[in-house]
Scaffold this active site. Structure first.
Site, short mmCIF file in Angstrom:
data_model
loop_
_atom_site.label_atom_id
_atom_site.label_comp_id
_atom_site.label_asym_id
_atom_site.label_seq_id
_atom_site.Cartn_x
_atom_site.Cartn_y
_atom_site.Cartn_z
N THR A 53 0.86 -1.14 -0.10
CA THR A 53 0.12 -0.10 -0.07
C THR A 53 1.02 1.16 -0.04
O THR A 53 0.68 2.14 -0.86
CB THR A 53 -0.99 0.02 0.97
OG1 THR A 53 -1.61 -1.38 1.17
CG2 THR A 53 -1.85 1.06 1.33
N VAL A 54 1.73 1.22 0.89
CA VAL A 54 2.76 2.51 0.99
C VAL A 54 3.55 2.79 -0.03
O VAL A 54 3.97 3.75 -0.74
CB VAL A 54 3.23 2.54 2.33
CG1 VAL A 54 4.38 3.77 2.47
CG2 VAL A 54 2.23 2.49 3.56
N GLU A 113 10.50 9.09 9.24
CA GLU A 113 9.54 9.86 9.41
C GLU A 113 8.14 9.14 9.49
O GLU A 113 7.43 9.44 10.19
CB GLU A 113 9.60 11.02 8.40
CG GLU A 113 8.45 12.06 8.60
CD GLU A 113 8.61 12.97 10.07
OE1 GLU A 113 9.83 13.56 10.20
OE2 GLU A 113 7.81 12.62 10.84
N ILE A 143 2.17 13.08 9.78
CA ILE A 143 2.61 14.02 10.60
C ILE A 143 4.30 14.07 10.95
O ILE A 143 4.82 13.11 11.31
CB ILE A 143 2.10 13.81 11.97
CG1 ILE A 143 0.58 13.72 11.96
CG2 ILE A 143 2.38 14.85 12.95
CD1 ILE A 143 -0.08 13.23 13.24
N GLU A 161 -3.98 -2.97 11.89
CA GLU A 161 -2.83 -3.85 11.57
C GLU A 161 -3.68 -5.34 10.95
O GLU A 161 -4.65 -5.68 11.29
CB GLU A 161 -1.97 -4.08 12.57
CG GLU A 161 -1.16 -2.58 13.23
CD GLU A 161 -0.25 -2.31 12.08
OE1 GLU A 161 0.72 -2.94 11.44
OE2 GLU A 161 -0.39 -1.15 11.82
N LYS A 183 5.53 2.95 18.57
CA LYS A 183 5.86 4.33 18.21
C LYS A 183 6.48 5.23 19.39
O LYS A 183 7.46 6.08 19.30
CB LYS A 183 4.57 4.55 17.90
CG LYS A 183 4.21 4.23 16.66
CD LYS A 183 2.82 4.36 16.23
CE LYS A 183 2.57 3.69 14.80
NZ LYS A 183 1.07 3.67 14.54
N1 HSE Z 1 -2.48 0.29 12.71
C1 HSE Z 1 -1.87 1.56 12.78
C2 HSE Z 1 -2.79 2.52 13.45
C3 HSE Z 1 -1.28 2.17 11.26
O1 HSE Z 1 -4.09 2.43 13.59
O2 HSE Z 1 -2.50 3.69 13.72
C4 HSE Z 1 -0.48 3.14 11.32
O3 HSE Z 1 1.05 2.61 12.06
#
Ligand code: HSE
Length: 440
Positions: free
Chosen positions: A15-16, A131, A138, A192, A207
Site C-alpha cells: 500500500t505505502v 519519518e 505528521i 494492522e 511508536k
Molecule cells: N495500525 C496503525 C494505526 C497504522 O492504527 O494507527 C499506522 O501505524
C-alpha cells in the site's frame, strides 16, 4: 559537488510503496527541483511482481529479490517498506553495511533494534530516516530531532494509533461496544493485519520507543514500556468519564522526564475534555510535546493510510537526496544523537508501581448498606483520597456500578487498595482502573 542523479532502491510495493511510486512520479518536477538532483527509481524489489507492475513500476527495474537492490553498487539510498522485523532487519543492516542511506517506515523494526540500526549507520557514515514510522504523515520525527532540538523535552502525550482512537471515538459518540467498533475499524482498513497489536497497545508502544528515544537521546527498550490496551473499556466508562467528571478516554503513549528517570507507558487515560488531545477524533493522530523553553506544542494529522504515509517517506527521500546531491549525507553523524562519538544513553525507567497520578475506578458492587463505607476505608488506609464519586441506579439484579475519581496517589498504593477492595464480598471481579492525566 556530489551527484546529479540520485539512484533510489525500493523494497516492497504494498500500500505505502504504491503511494511512494505514485508520488515520485506525479511530483517529479518539484521534487527534483527541491533536491537539486534527478530522482531515479532505479531498482525495485517486490515478490508480487504483478502488483508492482500495476503500481506503475517499470518492468526493467523490477526484481523479486531484495538483494538485487541492496547489493547494487549504483544505488544511493534504499527505501524499506516491507514492514515486520524479519527479513526487513537483515535487508536494512545489509544496505547500511554496503554504504547506502536508508529510509524506512518500519516502527516494529526500529522499536526492536533501535541501537543496532542507528549505531551501524553511524559507524558506516550513512543516515537512516524514519519519518513515516510514527504518526503517518505528521512530521513528528523532524520536529523532535530538528525543530525542537534546543529544548529539553519534558513530556510527550501521543494518540499514535488510529485504530484504537477510531474505536474509542465510536464508543464515545455512538455508544458502540468495543467489539462492534473494532469490526468497523477493520472494515475501514485502519487496523494492522493482526489487530491485537493495535488494541493491546503494542503498536503504540513501538511508536513510543521511537519518540522517547529521540526525545531523550536515549535507547528505550521496548520491554520496559508499560503497556495496557483498550479491550476492557465499556461504552459506559466513556459516558461516566465525560458526564460525571468532564473527561474523555484516550489511549495515550506517554513519555515524561521525571527527576533523573523517565516514564514510558501506553495505557488508556482520562484527559480533561478541554485538552487539545480530546478533540483528536476517529483515525486521526495527535501528539502533544512539551519542551522546557518552547512550552506546549501539538502535531495533528492522519497517522496512517497510503498517501499520508507516502508523504512522509518521500519527504525523507527528498531530504536525503539533497544531502547526497551536495555530498554532505552522513558527514555529521546522525542528527538526534549529536556528537558522532556519543552513544544513546540508557536512562533509568521509572517502574509503573512508582508513578503518581489520579485514578478513575469503576467497581461492580452489590447495592447494599455499608459498601461505600468499606471501599472508602480501604482507600483511606492506603492514603488514597476520593475526589468525586457517582453511583448509577441499579439496572438489573442487585449489582450497581460505582465510579470513583481519586486525588493523586502512588500506583502501588492504588493497586494494593484495589486488591483489597476486590476481596470484599460485595464487590465483583469486573472492575476497572484507569489513570488520569492532565496532559501537561
Ligand atoms: N495500525 C496503525 C494505526 C497504522 O492504527 O494507527 C499506522 O501505524
Amino acid at each position: 559537488m556530489g551527484k546529479k542523479v540520485i539512484r533510489i532502491g525500493l523494497l516492497g510495493v504494498g500500500t505505502v510503496g504504491t503511494g511512494v511510486v505514485r508520488l515520485l512520479t506525479e511530483h517529479r518536477e518539484e521534487l527534483e527541483r527541491k533536491a537539486g538532483a534527478k530522482l531515479e527509481l532505479a531498482r525495485v524489489a517486490e515478490k508480487d511482481t504483478k502488483r508492482a507492475l500495476e503500481a506503475g513500476v517499470p518492468k526493467e527495474v523490477l526484481t523479486d529479490d531484495a538483494y538485487n537492490v541492496i547489493r547494487d553498487g549504483s544505488i544511493d539510498l534504499v527505501v524499506e517498506l516491507i514492514g515486520g522485523i524479519n527479513p526487513a532487519k537483515l535487508f536494512v543492516l545489509e544496505a547500511i553495511k554496503s554504504g547506502k542511506h536508508v529510509v524506512t517506515a518500519n516502527k516494529a523494526l526500529l522499536a526492536h533494534a533501535w541501537d543496532e540500526i542507528l549505531m551501524a549507520a553511524r559507524q558506516r557514515g550513512v543516515e537512516v530516516y524514519f519519518e513515516a514510522s510514527v504518526g503517518g504523515g505528521i512530521p513528528i520525527i523532524q520536529s523532535l530531532s530538528e525543530g525542537l532540538a534546543a529544548n529539553r523535552i519534558q513530556s510527550i502525550f501521543g494518540i499514535v494509533n488510529g485504530t484504537t482512537n477510531y474505536i474509542l471515538t465510536r464508543m464515545d459518540k455512538d455508544g458502540k461496544t468495543f467489539a462492534e467498533a473494532l469490526k468497523e475499524a477493520q472494515k475501514l482498513g485502519y487496523a494492522e493485519a493482526n489487530p491485537t497489536l493495535d488494541v493491546s497497545g503494542g503498536d503504540a508502544a513501538h511508536k513510543l520507543v521511537i519518540l522517547s528515544s529521540l526525545a531523550f537521546e536515549a535507547s528505550v527498550p521496548l520491554d520496559q514500556v508499560y503497556t495496557e490496551g483498550i479491550e476492557a473499556l465499556t461504552p459506559q466508562d466513556l459516558v461516566y468519564a465525560r458526564e460525571e467528571f468532564g473527561y474523555v478516554i484516550k489511549l495515550l503513549a506517554i513519555a515524561k522526564a521525571a527527576e533523573g528517570q523517565i516514564e514510558v507507558r501506553v495505557h488508556p487515560v482520562l484527559i480533561p475534555e478541554t485538552h487539545l488531545l480530546a478533540d483528536v477524533e476517529g483515525a486521526y493522530n495527535g501528539i502533544y510535546v512539551v519542551g522546557d523553553w518552547v512550552g506546549a506544542t501539538m502535531y495533528y494529522g492522519l497517522g496512517a493510510g497510503q498517501m499520508p504515509t507516502a508523504s512522509a517517506v518521500v519527504s525523507d527521500i527528498l531530504y536525503l537526496a539533497r544531502s547526497i546531491a551536495y555530498d554532505v549525507a552522513g558527514r555529521a553523524g546522525w542528527g538526534p544523537f549529536g556528537d558522532i562519538e556519543h552513544a544513546p544513553a540508557k536512562l533509568p525507567i521509572r517502574p509503573i508501581a512508582d508513578i503518581t497520578c489520579r485514578y478513575y475506578l469503576r467497581l461492580d458492587c452489590a447495592d447494599q448498606p455499608g459498601v461505600f463505607a468499606a471501599i472508602a476505608k480501604i482507600l483511606g488506609d492506603h492514603g488514597v483520597s476520593i475526589a468525586a464519586l457517582a453511583q448509577k441506579e441499579r439496572s438489573k439484579g442487585n449489582k450497581v456500578p460505582v465510579v470513583i475519581l481519586t486525588y493523586e496517589a502512588k500506583e502501588k498504593d492504588m493497586q494494593d487498595a484495589l486488591h483489597q477492595i476486590e476481596a470484599l464480598p460485595a464487590v465483583g471481579k469486573r472492575n476497572l482502573l484507569i489513570r488520569v492525566e492532565r496532559g501537561e
